[in-house]
Design a protein around this motif. Structure first.
Motif, mmCIF file in Angstrom:
data_model
loop_
_atom_site.group_PDB
_atom_site.id
_atom_site.type_symbol
_atom_site.label_atom_id
_atom_site.label_comp_id
_atom_site.label_asym_id
_atom_site.label_seq_id
_atom_site.Cartn_x
_atom_site.Cartn_y
_atom_site.Cartn_z
ATOM 1 N N ALA A 159 0.826 -1.212 0.000
ATOM 2 C CA ALA A 159 0.000 0.000 0.000
ATOM 3 C C ALA A 159 0.858 1.260 0.000
ATOM 4 C CB ALA A 159 -0.931 -0.010 1.206
ATOM 5 N N ARG A 160 1.976 1.211 0.691
ATOM 6 C CA ARG A 160 2.836 2.390 0.844
ATOM 7 C C ARG A 160 3.384 2.876 -0.496
ATOM 8 N NH1 ARG A 160 6.138 0.169 4.442
ATOM 9 N NH2 ARG A 160 4.670 0.594 6.129
ATOM 10 N N VAL A 161 3.568 1.957 -1.448
ATOM 11 C CA VAL A 161 4.123 2.352 -2.742
ATOM 12 C C VAL A 161 3.048 2.460 -3.834
ATOM 13 C CG1 VAL A 161 6.453 1.534 -2.260
ATOM 14 C CG2 VAL A 161 4.781 -0.041 -3.258
ATOM 15 N N GLY A 162 1.775 2.423 -3.417
ATOM 16 C CA GLY A 162 0.702 2.692 -4.374
ATOM 17 C C GLY A 162 -0.226 1.532 -4.672
ATOM 18 N N GLY A 163 -0.009 0.369 -4.065
ATOM 19 C CA GLY A 163 -0.896 -0.767 -4.290
ATOM 20 C C GLY A 163 -2.247 -0.556 -3.630
ATOM 21 N N THR A 164 -3.307 -0.990 -4.293
ATOM 22 C CA THR A 164 -4.656 -0.755 -3.773
ATOM 23 C C THR A 164 -5.494 -2.019 -3.606
ATOM 24 O OG1 THR A 164 -5.559 -0.382 -6.006
ATOM 25 C CG2 THR A 164 -4.745 1.562 -4.800
ATOM 26 N N HIS A 165 -5.243 -3.050 -4.408
ATOM 27 C CA HIS A 165 -6.067 -4.249 -4.386
ATOM 28 C C HIS A 165 -5.193 -5.503 -4.418
ATOM 29 C CE1 HIS A 165 -8.882 -1.182 -5.906
ATOM 30 N NE2 HIS A 165 -9.860 -1.960 -5.471
ATOM 31 N N LEU A 166 -5.667 -6.552 -3.740
ATOM 32 C CA LEU A 166 -4.929 -7.809 -3.669
ATOM 33 C C LEU A 166 -5.868 -8.994 -3.864
ATOM 34 C CD1 LEU A 166 -2.780 -7.243 -0.437
ATOM 35 C CD2 LEU A 166 -1.925 -7.236 -2.796
ATOM 36 N N LEU A 167 -5.380 -9.999 -4.572
ATOM 37 C CA LEU A 167 -6.003 -11.311 -4.541
ATOM 38 C C LEU A 167 -5.061 -12.224 -3.757
ATOM 39 C CD1 LEU A 167 -7.955 -10.114 -6.596
ATOM 40 C CD2 LEU A 167 -7.815 -12.251 -7.867
ATOM 41 N N VAL A 168 -5.522 -12.622 -2.583
ATOM 42 C CA VAL A 168 -4.698 -13.388 -1.658
ATOM 43 C C VAL A 168 -5.069 -14.864 -1.777
ATOM 44 C CG1 VAL A 168 -4.027 -13.719 0.747
ATOM 45 C CG2 VAL A 168 -4.577 -11.415 -0.095
ATOM 46 N N VAL A 169 -4.107 -15.661 -2.186
ATOM 47 C CA VAL A 169 -4.315 -17.094 -2.381
ATOM 48 C C VAL A 169 -3.849 -17.831 -1.134
ATOM 49 C CG1 VAL A 169 -3.788 -19.062 -3.870
ATOM 50 C CG2 VAL A 169 -3.871 -16.746 -4.834
ATOM 51 N N ASN A 170 -4.686 -18.759 -0.647
ATOM 52 C CA ASN A 170 -4.254 -19.495 0.544
ATOM 53 C C ASN A 170 -2.929 -20.213 0.298
ATOM 54 O OD1 ASN A 170 -6.565 -21.475 -0.753
ATOM 55 N ND2 ASN A 170 -4.884 -22.698 0.059
ATOM 56 N N LYS A 171 -2.107 -20.228 1.322
ATOM 57 C CA LYS A 171 -0.837 -20.941 1.231
ATOM 58 C C LYS A 171 -1.114 -22.445 1.149
ATOM 59 C CE LYS A 171 2.933 -19.411 2.890
ATOM 60 N NZ LYS A 171 4.091 -19.042 3.725
ATOM 61 N N PRO A 172 -0.157 -23.221 0.635
ATOM 62 C CA PRO A 172 -0.332 -24.677 0.651
ATOM 63 C C PRO A 172 -0.694 -25.151 2.060
ATOM 64 C CG PRO A 172 1.588 -24.094 -0.649
ATOM 65 C CD PRO A 172 1.120 -22.821 0.000
ATOM 66 N N SER A 173 -1.628 -26.073 2.147
ATOM 67 C CA SER A 173 -2.187 -26.476 3.434
ATOM 68 C C SER A 173 -1.116 -26.924 4.424
ATOM 69 C CB SER A 173 -3.223 -27.586 3.230
ATOM 70 O OG SER A 173 -2.701 -28.619 2.399
ATOM 71 N N TRP A 174 -0.122 -27.668 3.942
ATOM 72 C CA TRP A 174 0.901 -28.173 4.859
ATOM 73 C C TRP A 174 1.803 -27.067 5.384
ATOM 74 C CZ3 TRP A 174 0.715 -28.911 -0.368
ATOM 75 C CH2 TRP A 174 1.812 -28.520 -1.131
ATOM 76 N N HIS A 175 1.875 -25.933 4.679
ATOM 77 C CA HIS A 175 2.657 -24.801 5.193
ATOM 78 C C HIS A 175 1.987 -24.167 6.401
ATOM 79 C CE1 HIS A 175 5.129 -23.844 1.302
ATOM 80 N NE2 HIS A 175 5.206 -25.110 1.663
ATOM 81 N N LEU A 176 0.687 -24.373 6.535
ATOM 82 C CA LEU A 176 -0.041 -23.868 7.703
ATOM 83 C C LEU A 176 -0.301 -24.974 8.720
ATOM 84 C CD1 LEU A 176 -2.600 -21.404 6.046
ATOM 85 C CD2 LEU A 176 -0.348 -20.917 7.011
ATOM 86 N N GLY A 177 0.455 -26.064 8.597
ATOM 87 C CA GLY A 177 0.381 -27.127 9.599
ATOM 88 C C GLY A 177 -0.781 -28.079 9.441
ATOM 89 N N VAL A 178 -1.426 -28.080 8.280
ATOM 90 C CA VAL A 178 -2.585 -28.957 8.064
ATOM 91 C C VAL A 178 -2.171 -30.113 7.153
ATOM 92 C CG1 VAL A 178 -4.893 -29.133 7.072
ATOM 93 C CG2 VAL A 178 -4.265 -27.112 8.410
ATOM 94 N N GLU A 179 -2.211 -31.314 7.692
ATOM 95 C CA GLU A 179 -1.988 -32.529 6.904
ATOM 96 C C GLU A 179 -3.357 -33.179 6.713
ATOM 97 O OE1 GLU A 179 0.666 -33.165 5.416
ATOM 98 O OE2 GLU A 179 2.306 -32.217 6.527
ATOM 99 N N ALA A 180 -4.044 -32.797 5.656
ATOM 100 C CA ALA A 180 -5.453 -33.138 5.484
ATOM 101 C C ALA A 180 -5.666 -34.640 5.317
ATOM 102 C CB ALA A 180 -6.021 -32.400 4.279
ATOM 103 N N GLU A 181 -6.717 -35.106 5.959
ATOM 104 C CA GLU A 181 -7.197 -36.479 5.783
ATOM 105 C C GLU A 181 -8.546 -36.491 5.064
ATOM 106 O OE1 GLU A 181 -5.603 -39.194 6.618
ATOM 107 O OE2 GLU A 181 -4.004 -38.466 7.940
ATOM 108 N N THR A 182 -9.287 -35.389 5.219
ATOM 109 C CA THR A 182 -10.602 -35.264 4.587
ATOM 110 C C THR A 182 -10.718 -33.861 3.998
ATOM 111 O OG1 THR A 182 -11.763 -34.321 6.511
ATOM 112 C CG2 THR A 182 -11.579 -36.733 6.407
#
Length: 283
Positions: free
Chosen positions: A29-52
């Protein structure tokens, strides 16, 4: 803003708990950015080892939370893009003993859950794709089946699907699969694209040579950094200030139409978002 223009980064990640998170948004934002599309990080990077499929919900909910915080820092706003990283299939098959078919089913179930958030209006688009590295035929087929499930949801929900795929300037076959599912090809977005792409809409990595190619072609395109907000790889991909800086560079080089293309016209065409209206104070 830059000269009252919206500036959108089409694909980046934020880690709200382990790295810079909102500080990266403030830099943008400080350098002029106004909008973002934020994509979730890979599940295992957030500690989730999905089973379902339900196990992905924690990843999606945390992403929605950080997007709300990000919006509060922007003159425009941020939107979540939710889905299952295609690299998960290798983690499941190689490290956790899943068959490709079992991995496919789990990842499709995760996409199904992500689609619930798009349907409720809590997320803007879906994320899917296939590995960008060599895999065996069964894993490749399973990955394509996961991607096709995302296209089915894209068609049903009239939403975009961002893809993480191998490097290519021709993904017409993939765009054709989307259209077979009832989804317009232009709503398929190839993340980490070069400046030239047949089939989906390119989300161009904001390197000068790629952007120059995209600008000169005059076709719809988006701009991104793929900022990964990873404390172990602080310099990986591009930093959060890059898109606004590249917008200034494009303007300095006479590419005003390309800037409008990437930050107003193409976001409207692909995601049905109005980056100009969302700059208004009452928004």
């Amino acid at each position: 803003m830059i000269d009252d223009r919206p500036v959108l980064d089409d694909h980046l990640h934020l880690d709200p708990d382990n790295n810079r998170g909102i500080d990266a948004v403030k830099d943008f934002a400080r350098v002029g950015g106004t909008h973002l599309l934020v994509v979730n990080k890979p599940s295992w990077h957030l500690g989730v080892e999905a089973e379902t499929g339900e196990d992905f919900r924690a990843v999606f909910e945390r992403t929605i939370e950080i997007v709300a915080e990000a919006s509060a820092e922007l003159e425009g706003r941020a939107w979540p893009v939710l889905g299952v990283h295609p690299g998960l299939i290798s983690r499941l098959v190689d490290d956790r003993g899943f068959t490709p078919a079992e991995a496919r089913d789990l990842m499709q179930a995760g996409i199904d859950v992500a689609a619930e958030y798009v349907e409720s209006g809590e997320a803007l688009a879906l994320k899917s794709g296939r590995p960008h590295y060599e895999v065996d035929d069964d894993v490749w087929a399973a990955s394509n089946a996961v991607m096709r499930r995302a296209f089915e949801h894209g068609a049903a929900l009239d939403c975009a699907v961002q893809l993480h795929t191998e490097a290519s300037e021709d993904l017409t076959e993939v765009a054709d699969w989307a259209e077979e599912a009832g989804m317009p090809a232009h709503k398929v977005v190839k993340h980490y694209a070069s400046g030239r792409l047949a089939g989906p809409t390119p989300s161009v990595m904001s390197e000068k040579d790629r952007l120059e190619t995209a600008a000169e072609r005059g076709e719809p395109f988006l701009m991104e950094t793929d900022y990964i907000d990873d404390p172990d790889r602080p310099g990986a991909v591009l930093g959060p200030k890059t898109v606004p800086r590249r917008v200034r560079w494009l303007l300095e080089n006479g590419h005003d139409e390309a800037v409008r293309n990437a930050h107003v016209e193409t976001p409207k065409r692909v995601y049905d978002i109005d980056t100009e209206a969302t700059l208004e104070p009452d928004e």
